[in-house]
Design a protein around this motif. Sequence first.
Motif, mmCIF file in Angstrom:
data_model
loop_
_atom_site.group_PDB
_atom_site.id
_atom_site.type_symbol
_atom_site.label_atom_id
_atom_site.label_comp_id
_atom_site.label_asym_id
_atom_site.label_seq_id
_atom_site.Cartn_x
_atom_site.Cartn_y
_atom_site.Cartn_z
ATOM 1 N N TYR A 96 27.605 30.755 22.539
ATOM 2 C CA TYR A 96 28.273 30.434 21.271
ATOM 3 C C TYR A 96 27.596 31.138 20.092
ATOM 4 O O TYR A 96 28.237 31.355 19.056
ATOM 5 N N ARG A 97 26.334 31.529 20.258
ATOM 6 C CA ARG A 97 25.636 32.267 19.202
ATOM 7 C C ARG A 97 25.857 33.774 19.313
ATOM 8 O O ARG A 97 25.737 34.492 18.319
ATOM 9 N N LEU A 98 26.190 34.244 20.495
ATOM 10 C CA LEU A 98 26.443 35.667 20.693
ATOM 11 C C LEU A 98 27.875 36.051 20.323
ATOM 12 O O LEU A 98 28.105 37.110 19.745
ATOM 13 N N CYS A 99 28.830 35.180 20.665
ATOM 14 C CA CYS A 99 30.247 35.562 20.609
ATOM 15 C C CYS A 99 31.086 34.750 19.634
ATOM 16 O O CYS A 99 32.255 35.065 19.432
ATOM 17 N N HIS A 100 30.547 33.677 19.049
ATOM 18 C CA HIS A 100 31.213 32.934 17.980
ATOM 19 C C HIS A 100 32.634 32.502 18.360
ATOM 20 O O HIS A 100 33.611 32.837 17.683
ATOM 21 N N PRO A 101 32.775 31.716 19.442
ATOM 22 C CA PRO A 101 34.120 31.343 19.901
ATOM 23 C C PRO A 101 34.861 30.393 18.969
ATOM 24 O O PRO A 101 36.072 30.226 19.122
ATOM 25 N N CYS A 102 34.156 29.774 18.014
ATOM 26 C CA CYS A 102 34.849 28.903 17.064
ATOM 27 C C CYS A 102 35.345 29.676 15.841
ATOM 28 O O CYS A 102 36.101 29.139 15.032
ATOM 29 N N GLN A 103 34.922 30.910 15.695
ATOM 30 C CA GLN A 103 35.391 31.748 14.584
ATOM 31 C C GLN A 103 36.312 32.868 15.065
ATOM 32 O O GLN A 103 37.065 33.429 14.278
ATOM 33 N N ILE A 104 36.239 33.195 16.356
ATOM 34 C CA ILE A 104 37.054 34.274 16.925
ATOM 35 C C ILE A 104 37.956 33.686 18.000
ATOM 36 O O ILE A 104 37.472 33.028 18.936
ATOM 37 N N GLN A 105 39.232 33.906 17.882
ATOM 38 C CA GLN A 105 40.204 33.378 18.835
ATOM 39 C C GLN A 105 40.356 34.373 19.987
ATOM 40 O O GLN A 105 41.129 35.328 19.916
ATOM 41 N N TYR A 106 39.628 34.123 21.071
ATOM 42 C CA TYR A 106 39.648 35.043 22.207
ATOM 43 C C TYR A 106 40.957 34.916 22.973
ATOM 44 O O TYR A 106 41.493 33.825 23.166
ATOM 45 N N ASP A 107 41.446 36.076 23.438
ATOM 46 C CA ASP A 107 42.692 36.120 24.197
ATOM 47 C C ASP A 107 42.468 35.927 25.686
ATOM 48 O O ASP A 107 43.380 35.544 26.414
ATOM 49 N N PHE A 108 41.240 36.215 26.133
ATOM 50 C CA PHE A 108 40.945 36.099 27.566
ATOM 51 C C PHE A 108 39.499 35.658 27.727
ATOM 52 O O PHE A 108 38.595 36.258 27.146
ATOM 53 N N VAL A 109 39.299 34.605 28.537
ATOM 54 C CA VAL A 109 37.957 34.087 28.825
ATOM 55 C C VAL A 109 37.759 34.162 30.329
ATOM 56 O O VAL A 109 38.364 33.393 31.093
ATOM 57 N N GLY A 110 36.941 35.102 30.777
ATOM 58 C CA GLY A 110 36.662 35.238 32.200
ATOM 59 C C GLY A 110 35.385 34.509 32.571
ATOM 60 O O GLY A 110 34.539 34.216 31.724
ATOM 61 N N GLN A 111 35.243 34.218 33.858
ATOM 62 C CA GLN A 111 34.047 33.560 34.363
ATOM 63 C C GLN A 111 33.453 34.386 35.500
ATOM 64 O O GLN A 111 34.195 34.932 36.329
ATOM 65 N N LEU A 112 32.138 34.464 35.528
ATOM 66 C CA LEU A 112 31.479 35.265 36.562
ATOM 67 C C LEU A 112 31.749 34.700 37.949
ATOM 68 O O LEU A 112 31.800 35.452 38.930
ATOM 69 N N GLU A 113 31.924 33.389 38.033
ATOM 70 C CA GLU A 113 32.164 32.763 39.328
ATOM 71 C C GLU A 113 33.463 33.259 39.976
ATOM 72 O O GLU A 113 33.619 33.186 41.198
ATOM 73 N N THR A 114 34.382 33.759 39.179
ATOM 74 C CA THR A 114 35.645 34.307 39.689
ATOM 75 C C THR A 114 35.860 35.705 39.101
ATOM 76 O O THR A 114 36.964 36.057 38.711
ATOM 77 N N VAL A 115 34.803 36.498 39.026
ATOM 78 C CA VAL A 115 34.835 37.744 38.262
ATOM 79 C C VAL A 115 35.834 38.752 38.818
ATOM 80 O O VAL A 115 36.547 39.418 38.048
ATOM 81 N N GLN A 116 35.918 38.902 40.141
ATOM 82 C CA GLN A 116 36.831 39.906 40.684
ATOM 83 C C GLN A 116 38.278 39.545 40.389
ATOM 84 O O GLN A 116 39.077 40.387 39.968
ATOM 85 N N GLU A 117 38.617 38.292 40.589
ATOM 86 C CA GLU A 117 39.982 37.831 40.312
ATOM 87 C C GLU A 117 40.298 37.921 38.825
ATOM 88 O O GLU A 117 41.374 38.392 38.422
ATOM 89 N N ASP A 118 39.351 37.482 37.974
ATOM 90 C CA ASP A 118 39.574 37.516 36.530
ATOM 91 C C ASP A 118 39.631 38.946 36.008
ATOM 92 O O ASP A 118 40.422 39.256 35.108
ATOM 93 N N ALA A 119 38.780 39.806 36.541
ATOM 94 C CA ALA A 119 38.770 41.200 36.091
ATOM 95 C C ALA A 119 40.092 41.887 36.427
ATOM 96 O O ALA A 119 40.635 42.649 35.610
ATOM 97 N N GLU A 120 40.612 41.632 37.608
ATOM 98 C CA GLU A 120 41.904 42.212 37.991
ATOM 99 C C GLU A 120 43.004 41.756 37.030
ATOM 100 O O GLU A 120 43.837 42.557 36.585
ATOM 101 N N GLN A 121 42.989 40.467 36.708
ATOM 102 C CA GLN A 121 43.997 39.947 35.783
ATOM 103 C C GLN A 121 43.835 40.537 34.389
ATOM 104 O O GLN A 121 44.817 40.928 33.742
ATOM 105 N N LEU A 122 42.595 40.629 33.915
ATOM 106 C CA LEU A 122 42.353 41.142 32.570
ATOM 107 C C LEU A 122 42.782 42.599 32.436
ATOM 108 O O LEU A 122 43.455 42.968 31.463
#
Length: 418
Positions: free
Chosen positions: A331-357
């Motif tokens: 939250y200090r690196l990416c400021h998710p409360c000030q920036i409305q992210y369009d895609f939030v990936g997780q490392l636990e599902t990185v291959q699946e999320d990366a393909e979708q992104l």
Amino acid sequence: MFSAACVKGVTMGKWRLFRVSLVLGSVFMILLIILYWDDVGASHLYLPPLSPRPAPDHPPTHPTPSFLSDINAFVNQFLEGTNDPTDSAPPDSANQSERDEERYVPRREWKVHLTPIDPEKRLGQERRRQRLHDLCHHGDDLAFPGKNRSFDDIPNRELDHLIVDDRHGIIYCYVPKVACSNWKRIMIVLSESLLQEGVPYRDPLAVPQEMVHNSSLHFTFNKFWKRYGKFSRHLMKVKLQKYTKFLFVRDPFVRLISAYRNKFEQPNDEFYRRFALLMLRRYGNHSEPPAAAGDAFPAGIRPSFSEFVQYLLDPQTESDAPFNEHWRQVYRLCHPCQIQYDFVGQLETVQEDAEQLLRVLKVDNVVDFPSSHRNHTASSWQEDWFSRVPRVARRDLYRLYEPDFRLFGYSRPDSLLD
């Protein structure tokens, strides 16, 4: 008398012509300054038109026109560019809804999919974004520093993790120890910021390892001031509104274990001198530890994971300097409360999320996310790693990283804390 009147009329006519010329010259100079400030040409500022944002619930108010608003409107129009009919999407009447979501990218890289993204995957992303929105704007039980500040209140030095790719309209907030090396490789390929014999790299894995984290290859928000001057914040907001923004996250405790393994379990002279020496002196009962990692590691001298946790919990640590990026909260690196992210990936599902992104970005025909066969830190190892960390310290550590746990949907590790 008539001659004098004629002379006077000619003089007044010349004066009016002079004033008109002066006004037109001033307007021309203002536009010239806007276009060429800081020696930056249009090639640096071109922003392809992207899909429009949904209309707001309330009708917009129309402020009184002013000189500043005229400049803002001009800059917006200049950045957005104009639609070129030769660059429009190919007709496809059978897939109108999919075509409506197309983002503009250069013709040679534009990929049009005939089948929609799996609805379940779309729904998963909606849940992650909704969680961020609810906790940032309605989660009164979750408090953390900077939660309620505006984007303008974020210091420029804290915007150094937001990488911009103007060619494809992408903003990536990188989080160390969350596949950021591979995503930086992809950003280098997409932005064509690194050339080999005059030709941009096309394979992310071909990018030399020593160049992946080279800051000169990544155009980040904190560099805007140097290029754009007083217009930098305005341009950031324009890009945040129109570009696709994404980040990848990871279980906070597992990320800490990974950071410790990478920086303190193997010789790393930079991190040994900057951090390990202090941990050994302050928490490891080593009054005079070896000055270099090359001397300490053969002697079995290095900070333990428990001492690393002590270092994180010690108030003196952040009094001396902010957390290093490898263990600073997301939250200090990416400021998710000030920036409305369009895609939030997780490392636990990185291959699946990366393909979708990559498909969302319409660049999956340009790059593939590299498969990794390295020894990743597993979540199942937490019990072993925290076995020598007192339970009280575990609870304090959870409180320190609780915003990341809750904002990004990671469960409280009850077995470690209770």
